[in-house]
Design an enzyme around this catalytic site. Structure first.
Site, PDB file in Angstrom:
ATOM      1  N   PHE A  73       0.889  -1.152   0.000  1.00  0.00           N
ATOM      2  CA  PHE A  73       0.000   0.000   0.000  1.00  0.00           C
ATOM      3  C   PHE A  73       0.933   1.209   0.000  1.00  0.00           C
ATOM      4  O   PHE A  73       1.892   1.269   0.773  1.00  0.00           O
ATOM      5  CB  PHE A  73      -0.903  -0.009   1.228  1.00  0.00           C
ATOM      6  CG  PHE A  73      -1.913   1.095   1.200  1.00  0.00           C
ATOM      7  CD1 PHE A  73      -3.073   0.962   0.455  1.00  0.00           C
ATOM      8  CD2 PHE A  73      -1.683   2.284   1.867  1.00  0.00           C
ATOM      9  CE1 PHE A  73      -4.000   1.997   0.391  1.00  0.00           C
ATOM     10  CE2 PHE A  73      -2.607   3.324   1.804  1.00  0.00           C
ATOM     11  CZ  PHE A  73      -3.758   3.180   1.065  1.00  0.00           C
ATOM     12  N   ASP A  88       2.799  -4.703   8.365  1.00  0.00           N
ATOM     13  CA  ASP A  88       1.593  -3.881   8.252  1.00  0.00           C
ATOM     14  C   ASP A  88       0.392  -4.825   8.245  1.00  0.00           C
ATOM     15  O   ASP A  88       0.208  -5.607   7.303  1.00  0.00           O
ATOM     16  CB  ASP A  88       1.654  -3.048   6.966  1.00  0.00           C
ATOM     17  CG  ASP A  88       0.424  -2.151   6.813  1.00  0.00           C
ATOM     18  OD1 ASP A  88      -0.650  -2.494   7.349  1.00  0.00           O
ATOM     19  OD2 ASP A  88       0.544  -1.127   6.128  1.00  0.00           O
ATOM     20  N   TYR A 132      -9.946   0.560  11.187  1.00  0.00           N
ATOM     21  CA  TYR A 132     -11.226   0.948  10.569  1.00  0.00           C
ATOM     22  C   TYR A 132     -11.693  -0.024   9.503  1.00  0.00           C
ATOM     23  O   TYR A 132     -12.725   0.196   8.891  1.00  0.00           O
ATOM     24  CB  TYR A 132     -11.171   2.376  10.024  1.00  0.00           C
ATOM     25  CG  TYR A 132      -9.994   2.741   9.163  1.00  0.00           C
ATOM     26  CD1 TYR A 132      -9.908   2.321   7.843  1.00  0.00           C
ATOM     27  CD2 TYR A 132      -8.968   3.530   9.667  1.00  0.00           C
ATOM     28  CE1 TYR A 132      -8.829   2.685   7.056  1.00  0.00           C
ATOM     29  CE2 TYR A 132      -7.879   3.892   8.892  1.00  0.00           C
ATOM     30  CZ  TYR A 132      -7.820   3.472   7.583  1.00  0.00           C
ATOM     31  OH  TYR A 132      -6.738   3.833   6.805  1.00  0.00           O
ATOM     32  N   LYS A 133     -10.950  -1.102   9.298  1.00  0.00           N
ATOM     33  CA  LYS A 133     -11.369  -2.109   8.327  1.00  0.00           C
ATOM     34  C   LYS A 133     -12.075  -3.240   9.082  1.00  0.00           C
ATOM     35  O   LYS A 133     -13.208  -3.095   9.502  1.00  0.00           O
ATOM     36  CB  LYS A 133     -10.157  -2.584   7.535  1.00  0.00           C
ATOM     37  CG  LYS A 133      -9.456  -1.467   6.739  1.00  0.00           C
ATOM     38  CD  LYS A 133      -8.255  -2.003   5.981  1.00  0.00           C
ATOM     39  CE  LYS A 133      -7.430  -0.871   5.350  1.00  0.00           C
ATOM     40  NZ  LYS A 133      -8.146  -0.217   4.242  1.00  0.00           N
ATOM     41  N   ARG A 187     -12.863  -5.371  -5.943  1.00  0.00           N
ATOM     42  CA  ARG A 187     -12.426  -5.897  -4.660  1.00  0.00           C
ATOM     43  C   ARG A 187     -13.632  -6.128  -3.764  1.00  0.00           C
ATOM     44  O   ARG A 187     -14.478  -5.246  -3.607  1.00  0.00           O
ATOM     45  CB  ARG A 187     -11.480  -4.864  -4.026  1.00  0.00           C
ATOM     46  CG  ARG A 187     -10.420  -5.432  -3.144  1.00  0.00           C
ATOM     47  CD  ARG A 187      -9.448  -4.332  -2.723  1.00  0.00           C
ATOM     48  NE  ARG A 187     -10.091  -3.296  -1.930  1.00  0.00           N
ATOM     49  CZ  ARG A 187      -9.478  -2.605  -0.954  1.00  0.00           C
ATOM     50  NH1 ARG A 187      -8.204  -2.824  -0.672  1.00  0.00           N
ATOM     51  NH2 ARG A 187     -10.118  -1.686  -0.286  1.00  0.00           N
TER      52      ARG A 187
END
Lengths: 413, 413
Positions: free
Chosen positions: A140, A209, A234-235, A384
């Site tokens: 990312f 990560d 937050y995922k 996705r």
């Protein structure tokens, strides 16, 4: 007929799902199939009430006393310990706060400094023994940007390496490798214990990560010997938009953790207002400035849905969901319409399915969203779909694949 | 009799107060005199409802779409512009997010890099022309800790200098001075335009910490030629516990702002997911990672109380309040009981009064709080009272001084 078979299968799987009751703990719109929890998790129902109490009573009535009486001051460590349980870290090693990017900076700089040893006087001005930072080539992007800054400020250079090749590429000049546990585009799960051990054997540190693995599958930071890890909440952890990130520093490394952001919250005695910095011990050393309490306590409330949840059950359901979705896609989507870039092998899969569509993928996702199936689009050509085992049903997977099949078929005409 | 006179005076001053109606916009406990708004401002009434909407509708119903449709993505700049109006910055120069400490790091490192010029290839490894960072000797500690880290990582050294002496002490090796606009302990207001001009004349930059002036008095960053400024929003701006901080970079310097924390939110095209970093223009370049949206939008709601408020009126009331409080303290507190360390001269005073008490100050403040007068204690011997003109009444100042007089008198017996 195929549809009836799949729908029946979905109903049977949902009926047998030991986590099915968890869905009621989330505020979800039943008209929508929400498969974007890998971007923004859905709100646990307890968050709204907790925030109302924090604003009305803790801030409004107790005011400044809440730093002590409501536990605001220690919330980063307390929430950190709750996160720790979900990523395999014993208490005292995880602290919540700041963004993932800021935590990557702390971890990478601290890792570089650690490989140089305490006896070299900081050493940033000297020619370093280890001056190479390996970065996951498919990372990312923010991790790469921040690692480059960390490298620039410590006299290192960056080298992009495939996550799977880190072990082979690490050498005597490697200070640290920064690796995504699950690739955000493809959903590929990388080998945390193996890579960590290989890097350690090469005399280097690893920063993981966990943005796309925390809450999605069992992570065993302590057991797998991880050095450092960062992640967002937050995922799959449903902490709310931009919820505070976290930093893990293995206990054995904490005393040598030399933060590039030594804010007053990480001081051994912050209210002494000492002009000289003296770092606190433990996870607290990873703190910087005053934490954003409203976001942090929303996350704290959101974590309640994990009470009593076994990550092994989460993993089993995640794999069952993504297996089932892939089978439905095969059944529903016209031949050659999409190609999965997510590995079939369970050991290499996170909790998402990424389908390459080709030109027009953005429009396909927009149409899916119009029809109530929310995934997301990653340029240039990836659709996705994230599967959050705590609230995604097998029926959702079936419907998503069915609507995708319809949209792809219509696009071909 | 003295009490009746003072109370009457307070009533008259409150009756004539053009800002008196503002108090109703805050959720305050009328049984308490809250003089700790310089530590944590009181909640504006609009915050609770706004947060409920953000959680229930924006997050719960719109979900991921809120990044665009609810303006989450651009909130740091939008809130930044609202803050800008309160600190004298035209739109496009202030961005909200991260903690004050993290923003100090960005500003100090960027300022050092700027003095070295763009043509020196980053230069951290070379012997720098300017390698001195001046730090306010009485600074709130975190600024000093972070400035030390910034200096260490850029090959500079730190020198502590009285804020009033910065202009005189700056020399040909000075890269940047980091100064508190209002001293957190004494409440002394420092000379922003004069110090900035003197540093600029010496070829150096200045970073102002506005934590104790933003919202307390008119700040004129643009008009006074400031280079960089940072500040928090949870004191006089009432943004909530740990509310996001802010960063100001003067427009003329933005293109040369080289952030040490170049996270993806500061990228020119963040969703291109470009492996190479390319900085955005303007205030956006000061962003790092994903902002903590719940805290940020609570701040946004909190700023509504400033609509239509003239900072000159705020300043006039602030000085009247602190003048009146000092007069009441003189009238009520036994001779020699306390000594003000806050300057009498209006041009040198922020919006607080700090009284030195001597040994036992901590117990005196604890007793004041028990009697409903909330200030705070700063080691070793300072009683600190903050006056927030939007909600503090002259009657509050009178009561606080009266209770202080009682407590001091009782402590003497």
């Amino acid at each position: 007929m195929s549809e009836a078979v799949r729908a029946g299968e979905a109903a049977a799987l949902d009926a047998a799902d030991g986590l099915a009751a968890k869905r009621a703990e989330f505020d979800l719109d039943d008209a929508v199939v929400y498969l974007d929890g890998n971007s923004l998790g859905a709100p646990p129902r307890g968050v709204a009430g907790r925030l109302a109490d924090v604003v009305g009573r803790e801030w409004g009535r107790l005011g400044i006393r809440s730093w002590e009486e409501s536990g605001w001051w220690t919330a980063p460590e307390r929430v950190g310990d709750r996160l720790g349980r979900l990523v395999g870290a014993a208490p005292g090693q995880v602290v919540a706060g700041d963004s993932t990017s800021v935590n990557v900076f702390k971890a990478v700089v601290a890792a570089i400094r650690m490989t140089r040893g305490a006896g070299e006087g900081g050493g940033e001005g000297e020619a370093p023994l280890r001056d190479e930072v390996l970065v996951d080539a498919a990372t990312f992007p923010t991790d790469g940007y921040i690692a480059s800054s960390a490298a620039r400020m410590t006299g290192c250079r960056i080298r992009a390496v495939d996550a799977a090749d880190m072990a082979r590429e690490a050498g005597p000049r490697t200070a640290v490798a920064l690796v995504n546990h699950v690739d955000y585009r493809t959903g590929r799960l990388h080998d945390l214990p193996g890579t960590t051990a290989a890097l350690r054997a090469a005399g280097a540190r690893t920063v993981w990560d966990l943005c796309h693995s925390a809450g999605a599958l069992p992570v065993r930071l302590d057991a797998d010997g991880a050095d450092f890890a960062v992640g967002c909440t937050y995922k799959y952890l449903n902490g709310g938009p931009g919820a505070p990130a976290f930093l893990y520093v293995r206990r054995a490394l904490q005393d040598r953790f030399d933060s590039p952001l030594p804010g007053w919250n990480s001081h051994a005695d912050p209210f002494a207002m000492d002009p000289a910095y003296a770092p606190a011990g433990g996870a607290v050393r990873g703190r910087v400035g005053t934490p954003e309490i409203l976001s942090l306590l929303a996350l704290d409330a959101a974590l309640d849905v994990w009470d009593g949840v076994d990550l092994a059950a989460v993993r089993a359901k995640s794999l069952a969901l993504t297996d089932f979705f892939l089978r439905c896609v095969e059944a529903y989507v016209p031949q050659g319409g999409v190609e999965s870039v997510t590995p079939r092998a369970h050991g290499e899969r996170g909790s998402q399915v990424s389908l390459r569509y080709g030109p027009g993928a953005g429009e396909v996702m927009a149409e899916l969203i119009r029809r109530g199936v929310v995934g997301d689009f990653r340029r240039p050509d990836v659709l996705r779909f994230g599967f959050t085992p705590l609230y995604t049903r097998f029926a959702d997977a079936e419907r998503a694949a069915r609507v995708l099949g319809e949209v792809v078929a219509e696009a071909r005409r």
